[in-house]
Design a protein around this motif. Sequence first.
Motif, PDB file in Angstrom:
ATOM      1  N   ILE A   1     -25.451  42.877 -43.376  1.00  0.00           N
ATOM      2  CA  ILE A   1     -25.724  41.949 -42.268  1.00  0.00           C
ATOM      3  C   ILE A   1     -25.074  40.584 -42.492  1.00  0.00           C
ATOM      4  CG2 ILE A   1     -27.828  43.102 -41.525  1.00  0.00           C
ATOM      5  CD1 ILE A   1     -28.189  39.910 -43.465  1.00  0.00           C
ATOM      6  N   SER A   2     -24.536  40.342 -43.700  1.00  0.00           N
ATOM      7  CA  SER A   2     -23.905  39.047 -43.971  1.00  0.00           C
ATOM      8  C   SER A   2     -22.934  39.177 -45.136  1.00  0.00           C
ATOM      9  CB  SER A   2     -24.966  38.002 -44.308  1.00  0.00           C
ATOM     10  OG  SER A   2     -24.367  36.778 -44.705  1.00  0.00           O
ATOM     11  N   ARG A   3     -21.784  38.496 -44.992  1.00  0.00           N
ATOM     12  CA  ARG A   3     -20.833  38.374 -46.103  1.00  0.00           C
ATOM     13  C   ARG A   3     -20.349  36.925 -46.119  1.00  0.00           C
ATOM     14  NH1 ARG A   3     -16.034  42.729 -46.852  1.00  0.00           N
ATOM     15  NH2 ARG A   3     -17.847  44.021 -46.252  1.00  0.00           N
ATOM     16  N   HIS A   4     -20.524  36.260 -47.229  1.00  0.00           N
ATOM     17  CA  HIS A   4     -20.224  34.831 -47.260  1.00  0.00           C
ATOM     18  C   HIS A   4     -19.882  34.386 -48.672  1.00  0.00           C
ATOM     19  CE1 HIS A   4     -24.160  34.127 -49.127  1.00  0.00           C
ATOM     20  NE2 HIS A   4     -24.629  35.011 -48.265  1.00  0.00           N
TER      21      HIS A   4
ATOM     22  N   SER B   1     -18.964  32.086 -43.757  1.00  0.00           N
ATOM     23  CA  SER B   1     -18.298  33.383 -43.657  1.00  0.00           C
ATOM     24  C   SER B   1     -16.859  33.228 -43.168  1.00  0.00           C
ATOM     25  CB  SER B   1     -19.073  34.311 -42.714  1.00  0.00           C
ATOM     26  OG  SER B   1     -19.103  33.792 -41.399  1.00  0.00           O
ATOM     27  N   PHE B   2     -16.421  31.993 -42.884  1.00  0.00           N
ATOM     28  CA  PHE B   2     -15.052  31.715 -42.442  1.00  0.00           C
ATOM     29  C   PHE B   2     -14.303  30.901 -43.497  1.00  0.00           C
ATOM     30  CE2 PHE B   2     -17.089  32.515 -38.368  1.00  0.00           C
ATOM     31  CZ  PHE B   2     -16.111  33.169 -37.634  1.00  0.00           C
ATOM     32  N   THR B   3     -12.977  31.099 -43.559  1.00  0.00           N
ATOM     33  CA  THR B   3     -12.125  30.264 -44.390  1.00  0.00           C
ATOM     34  C   THR B   3     -11.399  29.247 -43.509  1.00  0.00           C
ATOM     35  OG1 THR B   3     -10.127  31.626 -44.184  1.00  0.00           O
ATOM     36  CG2 THR B   3     -11.735  32.257 -45.899  1.00  0.00           C
ATOM     37  N   ASN B   4     -10.682  28.318 -44.128  1.00  0.00           N
ATOM     38  CA  ASN B   4      -9.918  27.308 -43.384  1.00  0.00           C
ATOM     39  C   ASN B   4      -8.838  27.932 -42.514  1.00  0.00           C
ATOM     40  OD1 ASN B   4     -11.309  25.070 -44.369  1.00  0.00           O
ATOM     41  ND2 ASN B   4     -10.025  24.928 -46.188  1.00  0.00           N
ATOM     42  N   TYR B   5      -8.413  29.163 -42.848  1.00  0.00           N
ATOM     43  CA  TYR B   5      -7.352  29.828 -42.085  1.00  0.00           C
ATOM     44  C   TYR B   5      -7.907  30.663 -40.935  1.00  0.00           C
ATOM     45  CZ  TYR B   5      -4.844  28.527 -46.314  1.00  0.00           C
ATOM     46  OH  TYR B   5      -4.312  27.810 -47.366  1.00  0.00           O
ATOM     47  N   GLY B   6      -9.233  30.680 -40.788  1.00  0.00           N
ATOM     48  CA  GLY B   6      -9.838  31.435 -39.708  1.00  0.00           C
ATOM     49  C   GLY B   6     -10.241  32.841 -40.075  1.00  0.00           C
ATOM     50  N   TYR B   7     -10.025  33.229 -41.329  1.00  0.00           N
ATOM     51  CA  TYR B   7     -10.424  34.578 -41.747  1.00  0.00           C
ATOM     52  C   TYR B   7     -11.943  34.666 -41.825  1.00  0.00           C
ATOM     53  CZ  TYR B   7     -11.110  38.730 -44.581  1.00  0.00           C
ATOM     54  OH  TYR B   7     -11.529  39.951 -45.041  1.00  0.00           O
TER      55      TYR B   7
ATOM     56  N   ILE C   1     -18.104  35.909 -53.636  1.00  0.00           N
ATOM     57  CA  ILE C   1     -18.245  36.424 -52.280  1.00  0.00           C
ATOM     58  C   ILE C   1     -19.377  37.442 -52.309  1.00  0.00           C
ATOM     59  CG2 ILE C   1     -17.159  37.733 -50.419  1.00  0.00           C
ATOM     60  CD1 ILE C   1     -14.491  36.582 -51.298  1.00  0.00           C
ATOM     61  N   TYR C   2     -20.382  37.203 -51.482  1.00  0.00           N
ATOM     62  CA  TYR C   2     -21.609  37.982 -51.560  1.00  0.00           C
ATOM     63  C   TYR C   2     -21.825  38.816 -50.296  1.00  0.00           C
ATOM     64  CZ  TYR C   2     -22.338  34.637 -55.302  1.00  0.00           C
ATOM     65  OH  TYR C   2     -22.176  33.863 -56.430  1.00  0.00           O
ATOM     66  N   MET C   3     -22.295  40.023 -50.497  1.00  0.00           N
ATOM     67  CA  MET C   3     -22.620  40.948 -49.416  1.00  0.00           C
ATOM     68  C   MET C   3     -24.137  41.140 -49.391  1.00  0.00           C
ATOM     69  SD  MET C   3     -19.717  43.758 -50.488  1.00  0.00           S
ATOM     70  CE  MET C   3     -19.894  44.827 -49.056  1.00  0.00           C
ATOM     71  N   THR C   4     -24.753  40.855 -48.263  1.00  0.00           N
ATOM     72  CA  THR C   4     -26.197  41.018 -48.130  1.00  0.00           C
ATOM     73  C   THR C   4     -26.493  42.196 -47.206  1.00  0.00           C
ATOM     74  OG1 THR C   4     -26.581  38.655 -48.459  1.00  0.00           O
ATOM     75  CG2 THR C   4     -28.358  39.928 -47.437  1.00  0.00           C
TER      76      THR C   4
ATOM     77  N   LYS D   1     -26.081  39.907 -37.626  1.00  0.00           N
ATOM     78  CA  LYS D   1     -24.705  39.618 -38.034  1.00  0.00           C
ATOM     79  C   LYS D   1     -24.136  38.365 -37.368  1.00  0.00           C
ATOM     80  CE  LYS D   1     -23.210  44.336 -39.133  1.00  0.00           C
ATOM     81  NZ  LYS D   1     -22.259  45.414 -38.781  1.00  0.00           N
ATOM     82  N   ARG D   2     -24.853  37.791 -36.443  1.00  0.00           N
ATOM     83  CA  ARG D   2     -24.337  36.611 -35.749  1.00  0.00           C
ATOM     84  C   ARG D   2     -24.047  35.475 -36.727  1.00  0.00           C
ATOM     85  NH1 ARG D   2     -28.644  36.408 -30.676  1.00  0.00           N
ATOM     86  NH2 ARG D   2     -27.791  38.185 -29.504  1.00  0.00           N
TER      87      ARG D   2
END
Length: 313
Positions: free
Chosen positions: A50-53, A59-65, A140-143, A162-163
């Motif tokens: 439900i979350s990756r950060h 959950s976003f990088t400076n490049y928009g990923y 980088i963590y996956m919940t 996931k929002r």
Amino acid sequence: MITKTKLPVLLLTLSIFFNLACKQPPIVKHNGEKDLISFKPVWGVAYSEISRHTANGLSFTNYGYQMEPQWRINFVSNDSASIYSPTKGKFINFPLTRGYDSIFNTARTWLKVKAMNRDSLKLEIINSYGDTVDKRGTKIYMTFYADNYIKNTLHTDTAILKRANHKDSLFIKRLSDASNKDYTKAFAARQPATLSSTSHKVKVKKWIAEGDLLNHFDTSDDYMNPTFDIAITKAYADFYYSFSVYIDADGQMHYNEPLIPFLGQSLKDNYIHQSTAVMNGYLKHYLKVTPGKTLNMLHASKINIHVQGITGI
């Protein structure tokens, strides 16, 4: 002869010596099954990510990923995990190899268990280099939440969980504001810019990324590097140009740079001149451009274009 007064001292000395002799030096690998992570307590539990950060909660990088939560996993045994394949539309069993310090490998991915119970699971992604695993982790963590926990305790669904969070929204707002003041500060749009033709003489085709086992079902190239093939018939000349373009928040096109190398500056300058003329003379007139957006915020982004001109058709 050992007197009663010396006996306690001797016993203490022997005890210290025995403890020092038995104490092992710190080592990376340990001995014994007890040091391996066991998934037996959660066998059969269906988890959805439900979350990756990162460690800062974004959950976003400076490049928009966007580190999008995608995994669904079920630990079948200590040697096997069932993971959902979005492309095949079904669960696939993968071998599971357990390492030390709660590290394991499945589906060509190294992971470390940070927390685990029948309601939730937290994993950290681990980098590997050949036969070496970097135990420091990527931060980088996956919940994951158990499907049963989501349905019967939280009374919600994965789409809501996931929002993007408030921190993500503020972060994207800052990036968007900067790119809208200066389009060269563009970043990848989660809903990328699109091109469509307004003329029967111009055909547009977008490249589609395919996720598979080798790239961990990653299709992020669709929005990180949006790429279009454009064919123009009855053109003024036969030509083929490849270049990148900025699309600002208003849908205006701005030339960026060629996508091919050059042996000399004069050749590059001529290529830029000719391909810019194609963009201004054809693309701006015969294409409908929709700007990209992230979290419903319009902003400048960048796309790649391969355009071919054909005469006499």
